[in-house]
Design a protein around this motif. Structure first.
Motif, short mmCIF file in Angstrom:
data_model
loop_
_atom_site.label_atom_id
_atom_site.label_comp_id
_atom_site.label_asym_id
_atom_site.label_seq_id
_atom_site.Cartn_x
_atom_site.Cartn_y
_atom_site.Cartn_z
N TRP A 1 33.62 -1.19 19.47
CA TRP A 1 32.58 -2.21 19.52
C TRP A 1 31.99 -2.52 18.14
O TRP A 1 31.22 -3.44 17.99
CB TRP A 1 31.45 -1.76 20.46
CG TRP A 1 30.77 -0.49 20.04
CD1 TRP A 1 29.73 -0.38 19.16
CD2 TRP A 1 31.07 0.84 20.47
NE1 TRP A 1 29.37 0.95 19.01
CE2 TRP A 1 30.17 1.72 19.80
CE3 TRP A 1 32.01 1.39 21.34
CZ2 TRP A 1 30.18 3.09 19.99
CZ3 TRP A 1 32.02 2.77 21.53
CH2 TRP A 1 31.13 3.60 20.86
N GLU A 2 32.37 -1.75 17.13
CA GLU A 2 31.79 -1.91 15.80
C GLU A 2 32.27 -3.23 15.18
O GLU A 2 33.47 -3.46 15.06
CB GLU A 2 32.22 -0.72 14.93
CG GLU A 2 31.24 -0.38 13.83
CD GLU A 2 31.37 -1.30 12.63
OE1 GLU A 2 30.46 -1.32 11.81
OE2 GLU A 2 32.40 -1.98 12.51
N PRO A 3 31.36 -4.15 14.81
CA PRO A 3 31.74 -5.51 14.46
C PRO A 3 32.58 -5.66 13.19
O PRO A 3 33.37 -6.61 13.09
CB PRO A 3 30.40 -6.24 14.31
CG PRO A 3 29.40 -5.17 14.04
CD PRO A 3 29.88 -3.97 14.78
N THR A 4 32.44 -4.76 12.21
CA THR A 4 33.17 -4.96 10.96
C THR A 4 34.67 -4.66 11.09
O THR A 4 35.45 -4.99 10.20
CB THR A 4 32.59 -4.08 9.83
OG1 THR A 4 32.82 -2.70 10.13
CG2 THR A 4 31.11 -4.34 9.66
N LYS B 1 36.71 -6.08 12.95
CA LYS B 1 37.46 -7.33 13.14
C LYS B 1 38.13 -7.77 11.85
O LYS B 1 39.32 -8.12 11.83
CB LYS B 1 36.52 -8.43 13.66
CG LYS B 1 37.24 -9.74 13.98
CD LYS B 1 36.27 -10.76 14.57
CE LYS B 1 36.99 -12.06 14.91
NZ LYS B 1 36.06 -13.07 15.49
N ASN C 1 36.82 -4.91 22.89
CA ASN C 1 35.49 -4.35 23.11
C ASN C 1 35.38 -4.00 24.58
O ASN C 1 35.15 -4.86 25.43
CB ASN C 1 34.41 -5.36 22.72
CG ASN C 1 33.01 -4.76 22.79
OD1 ASN C 1 32.79 -3.76 23.46
ND2 ASN C 1 32.06 -5.37 22.11
N THR D 1 29.93 -0.75 25.00
CA THR D 1 29.30 0.04 23.95
C THR D 1 28.97 1.43 24.48
O THR D 1 28.44 1.58 25.58
CB THR D 1 28.00 -0.65 23.48
OG1 THR D 1 28.32 -1.94 22.99
CG2 THR D 1 27.34 0.15 22.38
N ASN E 1 24.74 -5.46 12.65
CA ASN E 1 24.33 -6.01 13.94
C ASN E 1 23.21 -7.03 13.78
O ASN E 1 23.15 -8.01 14.51
CB ASN E 1 23.88 -4.86 14.85
CG ASN E 1 25.02 -3.93 15.19
OD1 ASN E 1 25.87 -4.23 16.00
ND2 ASN E 1 25.05 -2.77 14.53
N SER F 1 24.96 -10.26 12.48
CA SER F 1 25.78 -10.98 13.45
C SER F 1 25.01 -11.41 14.68
O SER F 1 25.33 -12.43 15.30
CB SER F 1 26.97 -10.11 13.88
OG SER F 1 26.53 -8.93 14.53
N ARG G 1 34.44 -2.86 5.30
CA ARG G 1 33.37 -2.61 6.25
C ARG G 1 32.02 -2.50 5.55
O ARG G 1 31.00 -3.00 6.04
CB ARG G 1 33.68 -1.36 7.07
CG ARG G 1 34.93 -1.52 7.94
CD ARG G 1 35.21 -0.31 8.82
NE ARG G 1 34.06 0.00 9.60
CZ ARG G 1 33.24 1.04 9.36
NH1 ARG G 1 33.49 1.85 8.35
NH2 ARG G 1 32.19 1.24 10.10
#
Length: 445
Positions: A57-60, A62, A81, A84, A285, A288, A348
């Protein structure tokens, strides 16, 4: 099979390890005897290519996945994802139990990893040379990915805590940034008096937040010695936490909005949730999920339980691990090493993640990084100092995932009824110990 055993097997599988043996858990054979896979083996796998399914689930990650695919065109990273924290763990355990749909890589928070290592549900990465990376990481995260003689994940980040606060709101109502938790309560009172729709923070009961604040307060509720466990939420540190946090609850100074919900993001954006005490992984977070409030927020050291003290705690932080039933092990490990030890770390960090790698954490460039979201503030200096101020000696239960899953039914009642925090913690303690005893752990009173 007794009803409770069926339930536990569907849940976390610890009965298998402590009673029936690891091979009855839905995992594969013990991989401790796996032959070493050298750099040439990893390169051969990358050259051949294939698909790696990553649950995270960690956004970086991607951008890391995109960069990895550009570097290795024959490899496809399928980033999913699956939820979480506990939501993903439930999905992962269901997949492991069914022996179907298990990802090749899974993000596992440090508090959860040892449990999966105990049940042989994740792969010992020493065969891929992970143990040689020890010097690359700061001690805390590195210790968190080890269990016995094995290395069961590579640290992705860490979560030294800080106070994120809405400077625009604080300035508007002339509220000083709190340096102690007593001052924090006073700030909450002043804010509510100035704006009846605003709250100092949001809290409906969160296990991770609670254990982190207990940690910072000097509490040591969990004792773990192999399969011997004990829990005690009545020490002096726990009393510091409950005495202060009960005031926030009783005076309705905390928002009843659940974290990570749409309304929570909205509250962070419009200033009706004015602070968050959380881990250093949070900036990504904010960037974003709360874009419209860019420039409004700042970072400060975590308030102290005693004036003049300098103590912090970890909140969150994750590893990337290889589930035992996953496929493409060489490709999966190559991606994990790239993301958590190689070029992916800088990617990241540039996107707001907080590193577990010692070189990056201590570098001048990292600490001098200005965060446009936080008005150009060099927030990493605060995070790095927090990382140095985390008290040693904290332990989690070897079944902390389950224990956290019953938090809302125990401590959580203090946020939604007349139940007091001390009573909620006692209930959490008793039910967690009962579960441990059912699993075959020896309970120390």
């Amino acid at each position: 099979m007794p009803k409770h055993s069926r339930r536990l097997l569907r849940g976390l599988g610890l009965v298998c390890v402590l009673g029936l043996g690891a091979t009855a858990c839905g995992g594969s054979d013990d991989d401790s005897g796996q032959k070493p896979v050298g750099a040439s083996g990893l390169q051969a796998a990358l050259k051949k290519g294939g698909t790696v399914t990553v649950w995270a689930w960690e956004p970086t990650l991607k951008q890391v996945a995109t960069d990895f695919e550009k570097k290795y065109p024959k490899v496809h990273i399928k980033l999913v994802n699956a939820g979480t924290g506990n939501d993903q763990y439930k999905a992962l355990q269901n997949a492991i139990s069914a022996e179907k749909g298990v990802p090749d890589v899974a993000q596992l928070e440090y508090y959860a990893l040892s449990q999966y290592a105990l049940t042989k549900s994740v792969t010992d990465l020493k065969a891929y040379g992970a143990d040689k990376l020890e010097g690359s990481y700061s001690p805390g995260p590195w210790n968190s990915v080890q269990a016995g003689d094995g290395v069961y994940g590579l640290p992705m980040d860490s979560g030294p805590m800080a106070l994120f606060y809405n400077k625009k709101v604080f300035d508007k109502y002339k509220i000083a940034v709190p340096t102690t938790w007593d001052e924090y309560v006073e700030a909450g009172r002043k804010l509510r008096k100035a704006d009846s729709k605003a709250y100092i923070t949001s809290d409906v009961g969160d296990a991770g937040m609670t254990t982190s604040l207990l940690w910072q307060a000097g509490s040591h509720p969990y004792t773990v010695d192999g399969t011997k466990v004990g829990i005690d939420f009545t020490d002096a540190g726990a009393k510091r936490y409950t005495n202060t946090w009960q005031k926030l609850i009783d005076e309705k100074l905390v928002s009843p909005i659940a974290g990570w919900s749409d309304d929570w993001y909205k509250g962070l954006g419009d200033g009706t949730i004015a602070t968050l005490a959380t881990g250093a992984w949070m900036p990504a977070n904010f960037a974003s999920g709360v874009k419209d409030a860019a420039g409004d927020w700042r970072v400060a050291p975590l308030p102290q339980w005693e004036k003049g003290a300098n103590s912090s705690a970890e909140n969150g932080g994750s590893s990337l691990a290889l589930p035992t039933l996953g496929k493409n092990k060489e490709l999966a490990y190559a991606f994990v090493e790239y993301a958590n030890s190689g070029a992916g770390v800088q990617t990241r960090v540039r996107n707001g993640a907080f590193p577990a790698t010692a070189e990056d954490l201590n570098s001048q460039a990292f600490q001098d990084t200005a965060f446009p979201y936080f008005g150009g503030q060099k927030a990493n200096k605060i995070f790095a100092e927090s990382a140095k101020s985390v008290p040693a000696g904290w332990k989690y239960l070897p079944y902390q995932v389950y224990s956290n899953s019953i938090f809302n039914d125990t401590v959580g009642k203090a946020y939604a009824s007349d139940t007091k925090l001390v009573d909620g913690l006692k209930s959490w303690q008793d039910k967690s110990l009962d579960y441990g005893q059912e699993q075959g752990f020896t309970i120390e009173k």
